[in-house]
Write a protein that holds these residues in place. Sequence first.
Motif, PDB file in Angstrom:
ATOM      1  N   LYS A 119      27.381  45.560  81.080  1.00 62.21           N
ATOM      2  CA  LYS A 119      26.111  44.890  81.342  1.00 62.21           C
ATOM      3  C   LYS A 119      24.942  45.829  81.038  1.00 62.21           C
ATOM      4  O   LYS A 119      23.929  45.412  80.481  1.00 62.21           O
ATOM      5  N   PHE A 120      25.091  47.095  81.382  1.00 66.14           N
ATOM      6  CA  PHE A 120      24.082  48.104  81.093  1.00 66.14           C
ATOM      7  C   PHE A 120      23.832  48.155  79.581  1.00 66.14           C
ATOM      8  O   PHE A 120      22.685  48.126  79.122  1.00 66.14           O
ATOM      9  N   LEU A 121      24.910  48.183  78.792  1.00 67.55           N
ATOM     10  CA  LEU A 121      24.789  48.183  77.332  1.00 67.55           C
ATOM     11  C   LEU A 121      24.110  46.907  76.839  1.00 67.55           C
ATOM     12  O   LEU A 121      23.211  46.962  75.985  1.00 67.55           O
ATOM     13  N   ASP A 122      24.526  45.768  77.366  1.00 71.90           N
ATOM     14  CA  ASP A 122      23.925  44.491  76.952  1.00 71.90           C
ATOM     15  C   ASP A 122      22.423  44.465  77.214  1.00 71.90           C
ATOM     16  O   ASP A 122      21.647  43.979  76.395  1.00 71.90           O
ATOM     17  N   ILE A 123      21.998  44.995  78.342  1.00 73.73           N
ATOM     18  CA  ILE A 123      20.570  45.038  78.677  1.00 73.73           C
ATOM     19  C   ILE A 123      19.826  45.954  77.700  1.00 73.73           C
ATOM     20  O   ILE A 123      18.737  45.617  77.231  1.00 73.73           O
ATOM     21  N   GLU A 124      20.424  47.084  77.379  1.00 73.87           N
ATOM     22  CA  GLU A 124      19.795  48.001  76.420  1.00 73.87           C
ATOM     23  C   GLU A 124      19.609  47.307  75.067  1.00 73.87           C
ATOM     24  O   GLU A 124      18.568  47.470  74.417  1.00 73.87           O
ATOM     25  N   ARG A 125      20.605  46.540  74.661  1.00 72.90           N
ATOM     26  CA  ARG A 125      20.496  45.788  73.400  1.00 72.90           C
ATOM     27  C   ARG A 125      19.391  44.738  73.481  1.00 72.90           C
ATOM     28  O   ARG A 125      18.609  44.587  72.550  1.00 72.90           O
ATOM     29  N   GLU A 126      19.351  44.001  74.585  1.00 72.14           N
ATOM     30  CA  GLU A 126      18.322  42.967  74.768  1.00 72.14           C
ATOM     31  C   GLU A 126      16.917  43.566  74.745  1.00 72.14           C
ATOM     32  O   GLU A 126      15.977  42.933  74.265  1.00 72.14           O
ATOM     33  N   TYR A 142      28.535  54.075  71.574  1.00 76.66           N
ATOM     34  CA  TYR A 142      27.135  54.139  71.166  1.00 76.66           C
ATOM     35  C   TYR A 142      26.406  55.177  72.003  1.00 76.66           C
ATOM     36  O   TYR A 142      26.771  55.441  73.145  1.00 76.66           O
ATOM     37  N   ALA A 143      25.336  55.716  71.395  1.00 82.08           N
ATOM     38  CA  ALA A 143      24.481  56.669  72.111  1.00 82.08           C
ATOM     39  C   ALA A 143      23.037  56.233  71.982  1.00 82.08           C
ATOM     40  O   ALA A 143      22.646  55.614  70.992  1.00 82.08           O
ATOM     41  N   GLU A 144      22.286  56.526  73.008  1.00 79.63           N
ATOM     42  CA  GLU A 144      20.825  56.400  72.974  1.00 79.63           C
ATOM     43  C   GLU A 144      20.288  57.570  73.775  1.00 79.63           C
ATOM     44  O   GLU A 144      21.056  58.369  74.301  1.00 79.63           O
ATOM     45  N   ASP A 145      18.999  57.681  73.883  1.00 79.05           N
ATOM     46  CA  ASP A 145      18.427  58.813  74.611  1.00 79.05           C
ATOM     47  C   ASP A 145      18.954  58.881  76.041  1.00 79.05           C
ATOM     48  O   ASP A 145      18.688  57.993  76.859  1.00 79.05           O
ATOM     49  N   GLY A 146      19.740  59.906  76.325  1.00 78.07           N
ATOM     50  CA  GLY A 146      20.208  60.145  77.678  1.00 78.07           C
ATOM     51  C   GLY A 146      21.416  59.357  78.136  1.00 78.07           C
ATOM     52  O   GLY A 146      21.876  59.534  79.259  1.00 78.07           O
ATOM     53  N   THR A 147      21.976  58.489  77.268  1.00 76.93           N
ATOM     54  CA  THR A 147      23.097  57.643  77.698  1.00 76.93           C
ATOM     55  C   THR A 147      24.081  57.439  76.561  1.00 76.93           C
ATOM     56  O   THR A 147      23.684  57.318  75.403  1.00 76.93           O
ATOM     57  N   VAL A 157      32.696  52.166  79.663  1.00 75.31           N
ATOM     58  CA  VAL A 157      32.202  53.274  80.472  1.00 75.31           C
ATOM     59  C   VAL A 157      30.820  53.647  79.942  1.00 75.31           C
ATOM     60  O   VAL A 157      30.611  53.668  78.730  1.00 75.31           O
ATOM     61  N   SER A 158      29.905  53.914  80.848  1.00 76.24           N
ATOM     62  CA  SER A 158      28.622  54.475  80.436  1.00 76.24           C
ATOM     63  C   SER A 158      28.402  55.763  81.217  1.00 76.24           C
ATOM     64  O   SER A 158      28.769  55.867  82.385  1.00 76.24           O
ATOM     65  N   ILE A 159      27.815  56.723  80.527  1.00 74.91           N
ATOM     66  CA  ILE A 159      27.472  58.006  81.142  1.00 74.91           C
ATOM     67  C   ILE A 159      25.994  58.211  80.873  1.00 74.91           C
ATOM     68  O   ILE A 159      25.554  58.186  79.716  1.00 74.91           O
ATOM     69  N   ARG A 160      25.246  58.415  81.929  1.00 76.58           N
ATOM     70  CA  ARG A 160      23.796  58.556  81.809  1.00 76.58           C
ATOM     71  C   ARG A 160      23.371  59.884  82.412  1.00 76.58           C
ATOM     72  O   ARG A 160      23.747  60.225  83.534  1.00 76.58           O
ATOM     73  N   LEU A 161      22.574  60.615  81.658  1.00 75.50           N
ATOM     74  CA  LEU A 161      22.029  61.882  82.123  1.00 75.50           C
ATOM     75  C   LEU A 161      20.538  61.714  82.378  1.00 75.50           C
ATOM     76  O   LEU A 161      19.810  61.229  81.509  1.00 75.50           O
ATOM     77  N   VAL A 162      20.106  62.118  83.559  1.00 81.43           N
ATOM     78  CA  VAL A 162      18.680  62.083  83.898  1.00 81.43           C
ATOM     79  C   VAL A 162      18.211  63.529  83.981  1.00 81.43           C
ATOM     80  O   VAL A 162      18.697  64.300  84.806  1.00 81.43           O
ATOM     81  N   ARG A 163      17.286  63.885  83.101  1.00 84.31           N
ATOM     82  CA  ARG A 163      16.628  65.192  83.100  1.00 84.31           C
ATOM     83  C   ARG A 163      15.184  64.970  82.709  1.00 84.31           C
ATOM     84  O   ARG A 163      14.848  63.946  82.119  1.00 84.31           O
ATOM     85  N   THR A 164      14.318  65.908  83.014  1.00 90.02           N
ATOM     86  CA  THR A 164      12.895  65.718  82.716  1.00 90.02           C
ATOM     87  C   THR A 164      12.475  66.316  81.384  1.00 90.02           C
ATOM     88  O   THR A 164      11.310  66.256  81.029  1.00 90.02           O
ATOM     89  N   ASP A 165      13.411  66.894  80.634  1.00 92.14           N
ATOM     90  CA  ASP A 165      13.052  67.439  79.336  1.00 92.14           C
ATOM     91  C   ASP A 165      13.597  66.563  78.204  1.00 92.14           C
ATOM     92  O   ASP A 165      14.154  65.499  78.455  1.00 92.14           O
ATOM     93  N   ASP A 166      13.432  66.988  76.967  1.00 95.49           N
ATOM     94  CA  ASP A 166      13.760  66.212  75.778  1.00 95.49           C
ATOM     95  C   ASP A 166      15.229  65.770  75.765  1.00 95.49           C
ATOM     96  O   ASP A 166      16.128  66.615  75.782  1.00 95.49           O
TER      97      ASP A 166
END
Length: 185
Positions: A119-126, A142-147, A157-166
């Motif tokens: 569902k997370f992936l589907d929302i990103e696509r939408e 698939y990859a996108e910024d931080g995920t 499976v989704s893996i998401r990284l939250v950091r405040t830099d690039d």
Amino acid sequence: MTVRRLIAPVWCSLLLIPLVACGGADDGPAAPVADAGQSVTATSGGDPSAAAPAEESPAAPAVDACALVSKREAEKLAGTPLEDPLEKPAPDRDTCTYTGPVSGPTAQVEVFVGPGAKKFLDIERELGHELTPISGAGDEAYAEDGTVFVSKGGVWVSIRLVRTDDPARYRAALETLARTTAGRL
């Protein structure tokens, strides 16, 4: 007559109406009610009988999100020490979150398994987010910024990284972790 004497019969009658409507003590024993968990069907002889409960299809084996990405791997990805995830019973561990210490730096690694990851992936696509295919990671990745998103054998499976830099700084490490995770599915 006082007001109390006038109101008392009205209150009594109001209290008796629900008792009579719901079947007071004069109705005798209540009729048995069929078990809500069973259905009744007619057999070829015309006699009703309790049908066997419908067989449930076997569920896909549960995947422990914290077993897919260890704390050590999450710390390597984030580049900082992280706290242990909150413990959940093993069958319910479709999410796993490693958070940075309160003293900083800001960091979090989130792992989602199953329909929530899809569902997370589907929302990103939408939302029109740019998703880049990852080669060598499961059936689809698939990859996108931080995920990153990985599918193998129908399990997402989704893996998401939250950091405040690039986020580009972590792209290669995320893709490597996606391949490792796909190998564990």
